[in-house]
Design an enzyme around this catalytic site. Structure first.
Site, mmCIF file in Angstrom:
data_model
loop_
_atom_site.group_PDB
_atom_site.id
_atom_site.type_symbol
_atom_site.label_atom_id
_atom_site.label_comp_id
_atom_site.label_asym_id
_atom_site.label_seq_id
_atom_site.Cartn_x
_atom_site.Cartn_y
_atom_site.Cartn_z
ATOM 1 N N ASP A 169 1.023 -1.343 -0.276
ATOM 2 C CA ASP A 169 0.084 0.030 -0.301
ATOM 3 C C ASP A 169 0.911 0.935 0.475
ATOM 4 O OD1 ASP A 169 -2.184 1.482 0.485
ATOM 5 O OD2 ASP A 169 -3.224 -0.117 1.113
ATOM 6 N N GLU A 402 -5.191 -2.213 13.688
ATOM 7 C CA GLU A 402 -4.772 -2.712 12.195
ATOM 8 C C GLU A 402 -2.898 -3.392 12.339
ATOM 9 O OE1 GLU A 402 -6.125 -0.017 10.036
ATOM 10 O OE2 GLU A 402 -5.437 -1.257 8.039
HETATM 11 C C1 GLC Z 1 -4.962 -1.610 3.658
HETATM 12 C C2 GLC Z 1 -4.303 -2.797 4.107
HETATM 13 C C3 GLC Z 1 -3.709 -3.920 2.971
HETATM 14 C C4 GLC Z 1 -5.097 -4.771 3.298
HETATM 15 C C5 GLC Z 1 -6.470 -3.507 3.532
HETATM 16 C C6 GLC Z 1 -7.620 -4.189 4.116
HETATM 17 O O1 GLC Z 1 -5.039 -1.166 2.574
HETATM 18 O O2 GLC Z 1 -3.103 -1.507 3.436
HETATM 19 O O3 GLC Z 1 -3.326 -4.612 2.515
HETATM 20 O O4 GLC Z 1 -5.737 -5.428 2.826
HETATM 21 O O5 GLC Z 1 -6.259 -2.246 4.059
HETATM 22 O O6 GLC Z 1 -7.404 -4.808 5.149
#
Ligand code: GLC
Length: 442
Positions: A169, A402
């Site tokens: 990301d 998270e």
């Molecule tokens: C964020 C993270 C990604 C993940 C998503 C959903 O965008 O960077 O890796 O899949 O969240 O949790």
């Protein structure tokens, strides 16, 4: 504390279950995400195996006709998320599925090793498991075929990513490639964003970066998501160490499944051999003693140390000298001292390190889990135990966040404030359960 966390982990998964799949978190992510779904399936295997299989099959409902497995499946409508189906406009591609909306890019490929791990946990026994494997094996195979056919135009054994959302990301790995994108004609997105309204904006990507992310989607739509055109003209084409290491480990998992189903394994074995050699040739940097991604536009390695650089250990393709160099980085460059928790997503001594902004410093527990298994493979047992204990501790002291701040935090009344991003986050719950319930190697 531990018993509380086990109960909380299960509660988070139940709370985020949506009938046939699990959302990552109610606050930020209201749909099914690709690699999250893999981890969710693993977590459900310790609670309710039917849900585990359903999770995987729901994800593959979004699979495109050319095999591409999208990064999000929009099973339901939800106006609190941007960019949603109308931004992706996938129906401009003849490959898009007819009966479900998805994004037009993929995400880190985990299903090969996750499904294999679930099957190993069940000792590869039972007719229900067997029937599930027979249904899902051809779909994972089709996804990997798509990757090698369309994302590896020079047949190098390395596939490229075409959007940073296909991998880590907001990682500093992408800074240079994103900065080089011409955004003179890109649309403004600051008023459209929802993510920065729901969690602390200073932990999220900047508006300028977000504009670039959305512009990449505009460019893919302009060529109707046609891979040949993307390969020829897209400004963001990166042979990512994260993606390729996980694809390799997924192929190793897929090989086990293929053997169990008595399928021909030659194609998968060929992928494994070629990727192993290519990662060690093109993505290893002997001088730095580390693995880096490769930018196909500049024809250079992206020399930023991120936690993805440890994942060739997870795939088991390093020699002992490489493993030694990697572990030296882990203990000397990723953390300044042992008061910090392993493993920051970007090395603490990188100029781009940011302790709070996601993928630029904080700890992701699913990455820790992969590093743990990599360290075990190379018999770094003490270090493996340290990363596992750090992970459990972060979860027990903070809850199911998270991601987490790696720097030392005071614990008051059993709680600290190192938890970041969304709360009640599903894969954090999964990793906790897997560490406690499953001692099998990966
Ligand atoms: C964020 C993270 C990604 C993940 C998503 C959903 O965008 O960077 O890796 O899949 O969240 O949790």
């Amino acid at each position: 504390m531990r018993a509380d966390s086990v109960a909380l982990a299960k509660e988070v998964l139940y709370q985020n279950w949506r009938g046939s799949y699990t959302i990552p978190s109610g606050r930020l992510y209201p749909f099914q995400w690709n690699w999250d779904a893999g981890f969710h399936a693993l977590g459900w295997a310790y609670i309710d195996i039917e849900r585990s299989f359903l999770e995987v099959e729901s994800m593959f409902k979004g699979q495109w006709k050319n095999g591409m497995l999208p990064h999000v499946v929009f099973h339901e409508e939800n106006e609190h998320y941007f960019p949603g189906p109308s931004e992706w406009e996938i129906r401009c591609s003849s490959h898009a599925p007819d009966d479900v909306w998805t994004t037009g890019i993929t995400q880190l490929p985990v299903f090969g090793f996750i499904v294999d791990r679930i099957a190993q946990f069940l000792q590869y026994e039972g007719p229900v498991l067997h029937a599930f494997l027979e249904r899902i094996y051809p779909k994972i195979l089709a996804f990997h075929r798509y990757l090698f056919k369309h994302r590896d135009p020079n047949r190098e054994g390395l596939v490229y990513i075409q959007h940073n959302w296909e991998s880590a990301d907001n990682s500093p790995m992408w800074d240079e490639a994103l900065a080089a994108i011409d955004i003179r004609h890109a649309k403004e997105v600051s008023g459209l964003r929802k993510d920065n309204l729901r969690v602390d904006a200073s932990h999220r990507p900047s508006d300028d970066n977000y504009k670039r992310y959305i512009h990449l989607i505009t460019l893919m739509k302009a060529v109707r998501y046609e891979d040949e055109k993307i390969a020829a003209s897209h400004p963001f084409l990166i042979q990512d160490i994260f993606f390729n290491a996980l694809l390799l480990q997924s192929n190793i998992g897929l090989l086990n499944i293929a053997k169990h189903l008595q399928q021909d394994t030659l194609e998968i074995q060929t992928w494994i051999h070629r990727s192993t050699a290519a990662i060690n040739q093109k993505l290893w940097n002997e001088e730095a003693g580390f693995y880096f991604s490769f930018n196909l536009k500049t024809q250079q390695q992206i020399q930023v140390k991120t936690s993805a650089g440890f994942l060739p250990m997870f795939a088991g393709i390093c020699n002992t000298e490489q493993a030694e160099k990697l572990t030296h980085h882990l203990t000397h460059h990723f953390i300044p001292n042992t008061d910090w928790k392993l493993c920051p997503s970007t090395a603490a001594d990188e100029a781009s390190f940011d302790a709070l902004r996601y993928w630029r410093g904080p700890v992701w527990v699913n990455v820790n889990w992969m590093i743990y298994h990599g360290l075990k493979k190379y018999r770094y047992d003490r270090l493996a135990t340290q990363i596992k204990e750090d992970t459990m501790q972060l979860i027990e002291d903070n809850g199911m966040y998270e991601y987490f701040d790696a720097r030392p935090h005071e614990v008051k009344d059993g709680l600290s404030k190192a938890g970041l991003g969304a709360d009640s986050f599903s894969w954090t719950a999964v990793i906790y359960l897997d560490f406690l319930n499953n001692q099998l190697p990966c």
